[in-house]
Design a protein around this motif. Structure first.
Motif, PDB file in Angstrom:
ATOM      1  N   LEU A  15       0.831  -1.211   0.000  1.00  0.00           N
ATOM      2  CA  LEU A  15       0.000   0.000   0.000  1.00  0.00           C
ATOM      3  C   LEU A  15       0.866   1.262   0.000  1.00  0.00           C
ATOM      4  CD1 LEU A  15      -3.044  -0.634   2.363  1.00  0.00           C
ATOM      5  CD2 LEU A  15      -3.097   0.006  -0.036  1.00  0.00           C
ATOM      6  N   VAL A  16       2.024   1.193   0.648  1.00  0.00           N
ATOM      7  CA  VAL A  16       2.943   2.340   0.658  1.00  0.00           C
ATOM      8  C   VAL A  16       3.396   2.650  -0.766  1.00  0.00           C
ATOM      9  CG1 VAL A  16       5.223   3.131   1.396  1.00  0.00           C
ATOM     10  CG2 VAL A  16       3.741   1.972   3.014  1.00  0.00           C
ATOM     11  N   PHE A  17       3.771   1.602  -1.510  1.00  0.00           N
ATOM     12  CA  PHE A  17       4.200   1.800  -2.903  1.00  0.00           C
ATOM     13  C   PHE A  17       3.057   2.350  -3.752  1.00  0.00           C
ATOM     14  CE2 PHE A  17       7.429  -1.559  -1.860  1.00  0.00           C
ATOM     15  CZ  PHE A  17       8.500  -0.701  -1.910  1.00  0.00           C
ATOM     16  N   ILE A  18       1.854   1.829  -3.517  1.00  0.00           N
ATOM     17  CA  ILE A  18       0.686   2.320  -4.257  1.00  0.00           C
ATOM     18  C   ILE A  18       0.483   3.798  -3.958  1.00  0.00           C
ATOM     19  CG2 ILE A  18      -1.834   2.138  -4.459  1.00  0.00           C
ATOM     20  CD1 ILE A  18      -1.475  -0.879  -3.816  1.00  0.00           C
ATOM     21  N   GLY A  19       0.610   4.168  -2.679  1.00  0.00           N
ATOM     22  CA  GLY A  19       0.456   5.566  -2.276  1.00  0.00           C
ATOM     23  C   GLY A  19       1.469   6.472  -2.953  1.00  0.00           C
ATOM     24  N   VAL A  20       2.709   6.000  -3.034  1.00  0.00           N
ATOM     25  CA  VAL A  20       3.770   6.801  -3.677  1.00  0.00           C
ATOM     26  C   VAL A  20       3.459   7.006  -5.155  1.00  0.00           C
ATOM     27  CG1 VAL A  20       6.195   6.769  -4.358  1.00  0.00           C
ATOM     28  CG2 VAL A  20       5.565   6.125  -2.050  1.00  0.00           C
ATOM     29  N   GLY A  52       8.304  -7.547  -4.478  1.00  0.00           N
ATOM     30  CA  GLY A  52       8.747  -8.321  -3.299  1.00  0.00           C
ATOM     31  C   GLY A  52       7.595  -8.650  -2.370  1.00  0.00           C
ATOM     32  N   PRO A  53       6.957  -7.618  -1.779  1.00  0.00           N
ATOM     33  CA  PRO A  53       5.820  -7.899  -0.892  1.00  0.00           C
ATOM     34  C   PRO A  53       4.648  -8.564  -1.603  1.00  0.00           C
ATOM     35  CG  PRO A  53       6.129  -5.523  -1.179  1.00  0.00           C
ATOM     36  CD  PRO A  53       7.317  -6.187  -1.763  1.00  0.00           C
ATOM     37  N   LEU A  54       4.449  -8.243  -2.890  1.00  0.00           N
ATOM     38  CA  LEU A  54       3.334  -8.857  -3.634  1.00  0.00           C
ATOM     39  C   LEU A  54       3.526 -10.373  -3.735  1.00  0.00           C
ATOM     40  CD1 LEU A  54       0.779  -8.354  -5.487  1.00  0.00           C
ATOM     41  CD2 LEU A  54       2.365  -8.421  -7.390  1.00  0.00           C
ATOM     42  N   LEU A 136      -9.725 -11.094   1.220  1.00  0.00           N
ATOM     43  CA  LEU A 136     -10.290  -9.917   0.552  1.00  0.00           C
ATOM     44  C   LEU A 136      -9.272  -8.778   0.487  1.00  0.00           C
ATOM     45  CD1 LEU A 136     -13.052  -9.100  -0.658  1.00  0.00           C
ATOM     46  CD2 LEU A 136     -13.525  -7.955   1.512  1.00  0.00           C
ATOM     47  N   ALA A 137      -8.552  -8.575   1.592  1.00  0.00           N
ATOM     48  CA  ALA A 137      -7.558  -7.485   1.644  1.00  0.00           C
ATOM     49  C   ALA A 137      -6.451  -7.716   0.609  1.00  0.00           C
ATOM     50  CB  ALA A 137      -6.960  -7.398   3.043  1.00  0.00           C
ATOM     51  N   CYS A 138      -6.019  -8.971   0.492  1.00  0.00           N
ATOM     52  CA  CYS A 138      -4.970  -9.315  -0.480  1.00  0.00           C
ATOM     53  C   CYS A 138      -5.453  -9.037  -1.898  1.00  0.00           C
ATOM     54  CB  CYS A 138      -4.594 -10.787  -0.311  1.00  0.00           C
ATOM     55  SG  CYS A 138      -3.536 -11.402  -1.612  1.00  0.00           S
ATOM     56  N   LYS A 139      -6.685  -9.463  -2.175  1.00  0.00           N
ATOM     57  CA  LYS A 139      -7.237  -9.249  -3.525  1.00  0.00           C
ATOM     58  C   LYS A 139      -7.381  -7.760  -3.819  1.00  0.00           C
ATOM     59  CE  LYS A 139      -9.633 -13.613  -3.877  1.00  0.00           C
ATOM     60  NZ  LYS A 139     -10.828 -14.340  -3.508  1.00  0.00           N
ATOM     61  N   PHE A 140      -7.815  -7.008  -2.807  1.00  0.00           N
ATOM     62  CA  PHE A 140      -8.017  -5.569  -2.983  1.00  0.00           C
ATOM     63  C   PHE A 140      -6.685  -4.869  -3.275  1.00  0.00           C
ATOM     64  CE2 PHE A 140      -8.057  -1.328  -0.942  1.00  0.00           C
ATOM     65  CZ  PHE A 140      -8.976  -0.712  -1.777  1.00  0.00           C
ATOM     66  N   LEU A 143      -5.327  -5.835  -6.693  1.00  0.00           N
ATOM     67  CA  LEU A 143      -6.102  -5.157  -7.748  1.00  0.00           C
ATOM     68  C   LEU A 143      -5.707  -3.686  -7.849  1.00  0.00           C
ATOM     69  CD1 LEU A 143      -8.476  -5.970  -9.667  1.00  0.00           C
ATOM     70  CD2 LEU A 143      -9.970  -4.805  -8.060  1.00  0.00           C
ATOM     71  N   LEU A 144      -5.528  -3.058  -6.696  1.00  0.00           N
ATOM     72  CA  LEU A 144      -5.151  -1.637  -6.663  1.00  0.00           C
ATOM     73  C   LEU A 144      -3.776  -1.439  -7.299  1.00  0.00           C
ATOM     74  CD1 LEU A 144      -6.822   0.655  -5.444  1.00  0.00           C
ATOM     75  CD2 LEU A 144      -5.346   0.584  -3.441  1.00  0.00           C
ATOM     76  N   PHE A 145      -2.857  -2.323  -6.938  1.00  0.00           N
ATOM     77  CA  PHE A 145      -1.489  -2.245  -7.487  1.00  0.00           C
ATOM     78  C   PHE A 145      -1.513  -2.426  -9.004  1.00  0.00           C
ATOM     79  CE2 PHE A 145       2.852  -4.213  -8.026  1.00  0.00           C
ATOM     80  CZ  PHE A 145       3.571  -3.068  -7.709  1.00  0.00           C
ATOM     81  N   THR A 146      -2.285  -3.417  -9.454  1.00  0.00           N
ATOM     82  CA  THR A 146      -2.413  -3.672 -10.889  1.00  0.00           C
ATOM     83  C   THR A 146      -3.019  -2.470 -11.599  1.00  0.00           C
ATOM     84  OG1 THR A 146      -2.898  -5.938 -10.250  1.00  0.00           O
ATOM     85  CG2 THR A 146      -3.214  -5.411 -12.539  1.00  0.00           C
ATOM     86  N   ALA A 147      -4.034  -1.861 -10.964  1.00  0.00           N
ATOM     87  CA  ALA A 147      -4.697  -0.704 -11.575  1.00  0.00           C
ATOM     88  C   ALA A 147      -3.720   0.473 -11.701  1.00  0.00           C
ATOM     89  CB  ALA A 147      -5.905  -0.300 -10.736  1.00  0.00           C
ATOM     90  N   VAL A 148      -2.893   0.671 -10.674  1.00  0.00           N
ATOM     91  CA  VAL A 148      -1.926   1.781 -10.717  1.00  0.00           C
ATOM     92  C   VAL A 148      -0.889   1.545 -11.820  1.00  0.00           C
ATOM     93  CG1 VAL A 148      -0.091   2.924  -9.425  1.00  0.00           C
ATOM     94  CG2 VAL A 148      -2.242   2.435  -8.312  1.00  0.00           C
ATOM     95  N   VAL A 149      -0.443   0.304 -11.954  1.00  0.00           N
ATOM     96  CA  VAL A 149       0.535  -0.009 -13.009  1.00  0.00           C
ATOM     97  C   VAL A 149      -0.108   0.157 -14.386  1.00  0.00           C
ATOM     98  CG1 VAL A 149       2.039  -1.807 -13.954  1.00  0.00           C
ATOM     99  CG2 VAL A 149       1.821  -1.559 -11.505  1.00  0.00           C
ATOM    100  N   LEU A 150      -1.366  -0.265 -14.512  1.00  0.00           N
ATOM    101  CA  LEU A 150      -2.081  -0.119 -15.784  1.00  0.00           C
ATOM    102  C   LEU A 150      -2.232   1.363 -16.136  1.00  0.00           C
ATOM    103  CD1 LEU A 150      -3.507  -1.694 -18.031  1.00  0.00           C
ATOM    104  CD2 LEU A 150      -5.616  -1.483 -16.742  1.00  0.00           C
ATOM    105  N   THR A 151      -2.501   2.189 -15.123  1.00  0.00           N
ATOM    106  CA  THR A 151      -2.601   3.636 -15.357  1.00  0.00           C
ATOM    107  C   THR A 151      -1.274   4.179 -15.876  1.00  0.00           C
ATOM    108  OG1 THR A 151      -3.950   3.602 -13.373  1.00  0.00           O
ATOM    109  CG2 THR A 151      -3.494   5.738 -14.307  1.00  0.00           C
ATOM    110  N   ASN A 152      -0.174   3.656 -15.310  1.00  0.00           N
ATOM    111  CA  ASN A 152       1.154   4.068 -15.787  1.00  0.00           C
ATOM    112  C   ASN A 152       1.364   3.675 -17.241  1.00  0.00           C
ATOM    113  OD1 ASN A 152       3.194   5.387 -14.007  1.00  0.00           O
ATOM    114  ND2 ASN A 152       2.400   3.886 -12.577  1.00  0.00           N
ATOM    115  N   VAL A 153       0.904   2.477 -17.590  1.00  0.00           N
ATOM    116  CA  VAL A 153       1.023   2.000 -18.975  1.00  0.00           C
ATOM    117  C   VAL A 153       0.287   2.953 -19.909  1.00  0.00           C
ATOM    118  CG1 VAL A 153       0.442   0.141 -20.576  1.00  0.00           C
ATOM    119  CG2 VAL A 153       1.227  -0.427 -18.291  1.00  0.00           C
ATOM    120  N   ILE A 154      -0.972   3.237 -19.560  1.00  0.00           N
ATOM    121  CA  ILE A 154      -1.801   4.091 -20.426  1.00  0.00           C
ATOM    122  C   ILE A 154      -1.197   5.485 -20.543  1.00  0.00           C
ATOM    123  CG2 ILE A 154      -4.082   5.161 -20.650  1.00  0.00           C
ATOM    124  CD1 ILE A 154      -5.160   2.614 -19.183  1.00  0.00           C
TER     125      ILE A 154
END
Lengths: 162, 51
Positions: A15-20, A52-54, A136-140, A143-154
């Motif tokens: 979540l820290v990486f996602i926040g950054v 790593g954490p993922l 549920l927390a792991c999936k969330f 998913l959030l991490f994947t969405a952030v990376v996808l946003t970077n791709v786009i």
């Protein structure tokens, strides 16, 4: 350390990486500035450090997962230190300042903290191949991490055409 | 070029999530090597590496 507590820490770490990454995006679109090549390479380092954490959360704690995160952290550290050194030599005022520090200095601090956290984890945890249930927390978080990376791709393809 | 890097990272995550961990790790390391190459080119000539 118990598996459930460890899993919670991995999710928090991710979540820290996602926040950054989200913070970098918000700043970028708020100021309307295009990221430079070194900024994008630092994002690559931060995303990779999140592997790593993922992986530890998805497949159980293993040394190779920490190793993968560490090599990306070191890469990001190298890139951000290069940008810091470039700006030390430059006579121009610092470009993007958040809370008194430039964004690349923040990236340096994040990567260094990630390396430090990896060292602390390696000190305390034992390698185990046990794969925990993806709650549920792991999936969330995944998913959030994947969405952030996808946003970077786009957005990186948008830079290309604009 | 950066689009390719981020795409490869995204594909790595997809491989991790869908159980192909080893392939994901290999792809992640390949992406890192590509990023390191870009970083090297940027050090030699910053204008060579465009968005």
């Amino acid at each position: 350390m118990k598996g459930s507590a460890l899993n919670f820490l991995y999710e928090l770490w991710l979540l820290v990486f996602i926040g950054v990454l989200v913070g970098a995006f918000v700043y970028q679109y708020e100021t309307g500035s295009m990221p430079c090549a070194l900024c994008l390479l630092q994002r690559v380092g931060i995303i990779g450090a999140g592997f790593g954490p993922l992986l530890n959360r998805l497949y159980g704690t293993k040394l190779e997962h920490f190793g993968l995160g560490m090599v990306f952290s070191i890469f990001g550290l190298l890139v951000s230190s290069r940008q810091i050194l470039l700006n030390v030599c430059s006579s121009n005022p610092p470009p993007d300042v958040v809370m008194g520090l430039e964004l690349f200095t923040w990236a340096f601090i994040v990567q260094l903290s990630s390396l430090f956290a990896t060292a602390v984890f390696l000190f305390f945890v034992k390698e185990e191949g046990k794969q925990y249930d993806r709650g549920l927390a792991c999936k969330f978080v995944t998913l959030l991490f994947t969405a952030v990376v996808l946003t970077n791709v786009i957005s990186s393809y948008i830079y290309l055409v604009s | 070029m950066f689009g390719l890097l981020f795409t490869l990272l995204f594909v790595s995550i997809m491989l991790f999530v869908f159980g192909k961990k080893r392939w994901g790790e290999i792809l992640a390391l390949f992406t890192l090597a590509l990023g390191a190459l870009l970083f090297f080119f940027h050090m030699t000539d910053p204008l060579m590496v465009s968005l």
